[in-house]
Scaffold this motif. Sequence first.
Motif, PDB file in Angstrom:
ATOM      1  N   THR A   1       5.724  -2.757   0.043  1.00  0.00           N
ATOM      2  CA  THR A   1       5.745  -2.190  -1.297  1.00  0.00           C
ATOM      3  C   THR A   1       6.449  -3.137  -2.246  1.00  0.00           C
ATOM      4  O   THR A   1       7.536  -3.632  -1.945  1.00  0.00           O
ATOM      5  CB  THR A   1       6.479  -0.833  -1.290  1.00  0.00           C
ATOM      6  OG1 THR A   1       5.703   0.100  -0.538  1.00  0.00           O
ATOM      7  CG2 THR A   1       6.687  -0.301  -2.698  1.00  0.00           C
TER       8      THR A   1
ATOM      9  N   GLY B   1       3.139  -0.145  -8.304  1.00  0.00           N
ATOM     10  CA  GLY B   1       2.011   0.237  -7.454  1.00  0.00           C
ATOM     11  C   GLY B   1       1.477  -0.874  -6.584  1.00  0.00           C
ATOM     12  O   GLY B   1       0.527  -0.661  -5.825  1.00  0.00           O
TER      13      GLY B   1
ATOM     14  N   ARG C   1      -3.592   1.948   0.642  1.00  0.00           N
ATOM     15  CA  ARG C   1      -4.282   2.939  -0.194  1.00  0.00           C
ATOM     16  C   ARG C   1      -3.790   4.344   0.157  1.00  0.00           C
ATOM     17  O   ARG C   1      -3.465   5.141  -0.725  1.00  0.00           O
ATOM     18  CB  ARG C   1      -5.789   2.820   0.025  1.00  0.00           C
ATOM     19  CG  ARG C   1      -6.638   3.677  -0.894  1.00  0.00           C
ATOM     20  CD  ARG C   1      -8.137   3.475  -0.648  1.00  0.00           C
ATOM     21  NE  ARG C   1      -8.551   2.110  -0.947  1.00  0.00           N
ATOM     22  CZ  ARG C   1      -8.917   1.189  -0.028  1.00  0.00           C
ATOM     23  NH1 ARG C   1      -8.948   1.493   1.245  1.00  0.00           N
ATOM     24  NH2 ARG C   1      -9.256  -0.031  -0.400  1.00  0.00           N
ATOM     25  N   GLU C   2      -3.716   4.639   1.456  1.00  0.00           N
ATOM     26  CA  GLU C   2      -3.253   5.958   1.899  1.00  0.00           C
ATOM     27  C   GLU C   2      -1.798   6.207   1.520  1.00  0.00           C
ATOM     28  O   GLU C   2      -1.388   7.354   1.325  1.00  0.00           O
ATOM     29  CB  GLU C   2      -3.441   6.106   3.404  1.00  0.00           C
ATOM     30  CG  GLU C   2      -4.902   6.238   3.807  1.00  0.00           C
ATOM     31  CD  GLU C   2      -5.096   6.256   5.312  1.00  0.00           C
ATOM     32  OE1 GLU C   2      -4.103   6.228   6.073  1.00  0.00           O
ATOM     33  OE2 GLU C   2      -6.266   6.290   5.742  1.00  0.00           O
TER      34      GLU C   2
ATOM     35  N   GLY D   1      -0.594   5.378  -1.243  1.00  0.00           N
ATOM     36  CA  GLY D   1      -0.558   5.584  -2.683  1.00  0.00           C
ATOM     37  C   GLY D   1      -0.418   4.318  -3.507  1.00  0.00           C
ATOM     38  O   GLY D   1      -0.222   4.396  -4.721  1.00  0.00           O
ATOM     39  N   ARG D   2      -0.524   3.163  -2.861  1.00  0.00           N
ATOM     40  CA  ARG D   2      -0.436   1.914  -3.620  1.00  0.00           C
ATOM     41  C   ARG D   2      -1.708   1.721  -4.431  1.00  0.00           C
ATOM     42  O   ARG D   2      -2.778   2.179  -4.039  1.00  0.00           O
ATOM     43  CB  ARG D   2      -0.204   0.718  -2.698  1.00  0.00           C
ATOM     44  CG  ARG D   2       0.994   0.796  -1.787  1.00  0.00           C
ATOM     45  CD  ARG D   2       2.350   1.135  -2.374  1.00  0.00           C
ATOM     46  NE  ARG D   2       2.609   0.775  -3.738  1.00  0.00           N
ATOM     47  CZ  ARG D   2       3.774   0.873  -4.358  1.00  0.00           C
ATOM     48  NH1 ARG D   2       4.824   1.321  -3.739  1.00  0.00           N
ATOM     49  NH2 ARG D   2       3.929   0.549  -5.602  1.00  0.00           N
ATOM     50  N   LEU D   3      -1.593   1.049  -5.562  1.00  0.00           N
ATOM     51  CA  LEU D   3      -2.707   0.908  -6.497  1.00  0.00           C
ATOM     52  C   LEU D   3      -3.426  -0.433  -6.428  1.00  0.00           C
ATOM     53  O   LEU D   3      -4.610  -0.528  -6.757  1.00  0.00           O
ATOM     54  CB  LEU D   3      -2.212   1.112  -7.928  1.00  0.00           C
ATOM     55  CG  LEU D   3      -1.487   2.428  -8.183  1.00  0.00           C
ATOM     56  CD1 LEU D   3      -0.941   2.458  -9.597  1.00  0.00           C
ATOM     57  CD2 LEU D   3      -2.413   3.589  -7.900  1.00  0.00           C
TER      58      LEU D   3
ATOM     59  N   ARG E   1      -7.895   1.404  -5.730  1.00  0.00           N
ATOM     60  CA  ARG E   1      -8.451   2.694  -6.168  1.00  0.00           C
ATOM     61  C   ARG E   1      -9.733   2.474  -6.928  1.00  0.00           C
ATOM     62  O   ARG E   1      -9.962   1.486  -7.547  1.00  0.00           O
ATOM     63  CB  ARG E   1      -7.455   3.411  -7.076  1.00  0.00           C
ATOM     64  CG  ARG E   1      -6.113   3.572  -6.414  1.00  0.00           C
ATOM     65  CD  ARG E   1      -5.798   5.016  -6.159  1.00  0.00           C
ATOM     66  NE  ARG E   1      -4.590   5.078  -5.359  1.00  0.00           N
ATOM     67  CZ  ARG E   1      -4.498   5.799  -4.271  1.00  0.00           C
ATOM     68  NH1 ARG E   1      -5.487   6.503  -3.852  1.00  0.00           N
ATOM     69  NH2 ARG E   1      -3.385   5.837  -3.595  1.00  0.00           N
TER      70      ARG E   1
END
Length: 159
Positions: free
Chosen positions: A67, A78, A109-110, A112-114, A159
């Motif tokens: 992250t 993100g 992705r799972e 929540g990273r963009l 996304r």
Amino acid sequence: MNIRRVAFDHPDAVKLNDRVQAEYAERYGDEGDVTPLDASMFRPPRGLYLIAYDAADAPVATGGWRTMDENGEGYENGDAEIKRMYVVPEARGLGLARRILAALEEDAREAGRLRMVLETGTKQPEAIGLYTSSGYDLCPRFGYYRFHALSRCYAKPLR
């Protein structure tokens, strides 16, 4: 091939990291990638580290994501940053890097990273080919090597 989640400080991860660092040092004529990293950066849900093992249970490929958010080094909120993508020479051409890359993207992705981002260099044309053929585009430089002339940064929306 069997791809497993491991800790960044797992003995097999350390062994593969030593090999990739030696390759970086040879290609660039320096001490390798000195970006500060520690095992906590790759712990879910804020990261992930993977190793691919061959039929003899030998570690042959690796890669991880961590992250990253806006911090003055060019990251954006993100971001998930790929680190230590590597395939041992004797296992290259088997699609392992592409499999690990896809697994890292899905996990980020799972989580929540963009956006998936990465830094590589001009003396790694194989890496550049992998990333551009996987949908990554050049982006403004970020991170530890953002001021180095040989650095190239890439990004791909998740996304």
